[in-house]
Design an enzyme around this catalytic site. Structure first.
Site, PDB file in Angstrom:
ATOM      1  N   ASN A 103       0.870  -1.173   0.000  1.00 29.03           N
ATOM      2  CA  ASN A 103       0.000   0.000   0.000  1.00 29.03           C
ATOM      3  C   ASN A 103       0.908   1.225   0.000  1.00 29.03           C
ATOM      4  O   ASN A 103       1.451   1.590   1.037  1.00 29.03           O
ATOM      5  CB  ASN A 103      -0.885  -0.041   1.251  1.00 29.03           C
ATOM      6  N   TRP A 104       1.055   1.824  -1.184  1.00 28.67           N
ATOM      7  CA  TRP A 104       1.997   2.950  -1.297  1.00 28.67           C
ATOM      8  C   TRP A 104       1.461   4.207  -0.627  1.00 28.67           C
ATOM      9  O   TRP A 104       2.184   5.185  -0.471  1.00 28.67           O
ATOM     10  CB  TRP A 104       2.282   3.262  -2.774  1.00 28.67           C
ATOM     11  N   LYS A 105       0.195   4.241  -0.283  1.00 28.28           N
ATOM     12  CA  LYS A 105      -0.460   5.437   0.258  1.00 28.28           C
ATOM     13  C   LYS A 105      -0.228   6.615  -0.711  1.00 28.28           C
ATOM     14  O   LYS A 105      -0.131   6.392  -1.913  1.00 28.28           O
ATOM     15  CB  LYS A 105       0.030   5.724   1.679  1.00 28.28           C
ATOM     16  N   HIS A 153      -9.558   1.355   4.625  1.00 31.87           N
ATOM     17  CA  HIS A 153      -8.300   1.517   5.361  1.00 31.87           C
ATOM     18  C   HIS A 153      -8.538   2.478   6.534  1.00 31.87           C
ATOM     19  O   HIS A 153      -9.322   3.431   6.414  1.00 31.87           O
ATOM     20  CB  HIS A 153      -7.219   2.068   4.418  1.00 31.87           C
ATOM     21  N   GLU A 193      -6.912   4.880   7.660  1.00 27.62           N
ATOM     22  CA  GLU A 193      -6.672   6.301   7.373  1.00 27.62           C
ATOM     23  C   GLU A 193      -7.889   6.915   6.694  1.00 27.62           C
ATOM     24  O   GLU A 193      -8.214   8.079   6.918  1.00 27.62           O
ATOM     25  CB  GLU A 193      -5.399   6.445   6.512  1.00 27.62           C
ATOM     26  N   GLU A 206      -5.664  -4.795  10.458  1.00 30.24           N
ATOM     27  CA  GLU A 206      -4.646  -3.779  10.678  1.00 30.24           C
ATOM     28  C   GLU A 206      -4.960  -3.015  11.966  1.00 30.24           C
ATOM     29  O   GLU A 206      -5.765  -2.068  11.945  1.00 30.24           O
ATOM     30  CB  GLU A 206      -4.624  -2.788   9.509  1.00 30.24           C
ATOM     31  N   GLY A 226       2.287   2.392  10.831  1.00 33.34           N
ATOM     32  CA  GLY A 226       3.260   3.475  10.695  1.00 33.34           C
ATOM     33  C   GLY A 226       3.914   3.883  12.001  1.00 33.34           C
ATOM     34  O   GLY A 226       4.576   4.918  12.069  1.00 33.34           O
ATOM     35  N   SER A 276       3.215  -1.957  10.418  1.00 32.74           N
ATOM     36  CA  SER A 276       4.660  -1.987  10.674  1.00 32.74           C
ATOM     37  C   SER A 276       5.307  -3.340  10.402  1.00 32.74           C
ATOM     38  O   SER A 276       6.218  -3.760  11.111  1.00 32.74           O
ATOM     39  CB  SER A 276       4.960  -1.523  12.104  1.00 32.74           C
ATOM     40  N   GLY A 314       2.776  -1.012   4.336  1.00 36.70           N
ATOM     41  CA  GLY A 314       2.804   0.407   3.998  1.00 36.70           C
ATOM     42  C   GLY A 314       4.230   0.855   3.739  1.00 36.70           C
ATOM     43  O   GLY A 314       4.777   0.680   2.652  1.00 36.70           O
ATOM     44  N   GLY A 315       4.858   1.427   4.764  1.00 35.73           N
ATOM     45  CA  GLY A 315       6.187   2.032   4.634  1.00 35.73           C
ATOM     46  C   GLY A 315       7.200   1.142   3.919  1.00 35.73           C
ATOM     47  O   GLY A 315       7.926   1.609   3.029  1.00 35.73           O
TER      48      GLY A 315
END
Ligand code: PGA
Length: 250
Positions: free
Chosen positions: A9-11, A95, A97, A166, A172, A211, A232-233
């Site tokens: 997930n590149w966001k 998600h 966010e 999640e 993150g 994470s 993600g990251g």
């Protein structure tokens, strides 16, 4: 037997240069013996480029959101049909966010989920509790609500769907649920589904997100109900992402 999946997930990150380079590097490092399915979810404007770059590889493409509507006067929205036309097979829905920052409700998420299904996109439905909810021991209640508000008693809607657990406090933050903690929630989610359909519960992929990195992935993926990760990251750097892919190998 369920396949493992690693999804990036590149966001809201990346540009065309980064997309070209990252997809090339991932494609070069993802070898036939890797035992997971691999999916990347770039932002909307980079989907077309990513779709071109993954041609001839076995990498799948997904979006990070979609509109509940199919077309019309919805300025700024992107429909399921547009996503399949751009080359997507998957879409992330709900998600945390989007739930927290964009104020998406369970009802909106339900509509988006069925917009995806109705248009042959595979939804990756995200569920998870906040730190406050965890501290109040509301984790299971919240997850059951998030799941049931979308599927109701219609487990058939999960025939072509993926779930991602999640925990919001792990996204993150560098904090990860322990493999045992995550396993117990994944087992709980599979249990909710099995009360409607054992067959669908046995077949659905339930990913863990929050994470995940090359160091903790193996422990998480070795758990019986954890079928891979939503990353993600660590999905923004080929070496980090590939180290998670390698953690799916026996
Ligand atoms: P993270 O994000 O891996 O950076 O924690 C996961 C996600 O939000 O899907």
């Amino acid at each position: 037997m369920r396949n493992l999946m690693v999804a990036g997930n590149w966001k809201m990150n990346g540009d065309s240069t980064m997309t070209s380079e990252l997809v090339d590097e991932i494609a070069a490092g993802y070898v036939g013996s890797d035992s997971c399915e691999l999916l990347i979810c770039p932002p909307f404007p980079l989907l077309g480029l990513a779709a071109n770059k993954i041609q001839g590889t076995s990498i799948f493409l997904g979006a990070q959101n979609l509109s509940e509507y199919n077309s019309g006067a919805y300025t700024g929205e992107v429909s399921a049909l547009m996503l399949t036309d751009a080359g997507c097979q998957y879409v992330i829905i709900g998600h945390s966010e989007r739930r927290a920052i964009m104020r998406e409700t369970n009802e909106m998420i339900r509509k988006k989920f069925y917009a995806a299904i109705d248009n042959n996109l595979i939804p990756i439905l995200c569920v998870g509790e906040t730190l406050e909810q965890k501290e109040q021991q509301l984790t299971m209640e919240i997850i059951e609500q998030q799941l049931k508000s979308v599927i109701g008693d219609n487990a058939a809607s999960l025939t072509n769907a993926v779930i991602a657990y999640e925990p919001v406090w792990a996204i993150g933050t560098g904090l990860t649920a322990t493999p045992e903690e995550a396993q117990s929630i994944h087992h709980f989610i599979r249990g909710i589904i099995s009360s409607i359909s054992q067959e669908i519960a046995d077949n659905i992929q339930i990913l863990y997100g929050g994470s995940v990195n090359g160091g903790n992935a193996k422990g998480l993926f070795s758990m019986p109900d954890i079928d891979g990760g939503l990353i993600g990251g660590a999905s923004l750097t080929a070496s980090d992402f590939l180290s998670i892919v390698k953690a799916t190998n026996k």
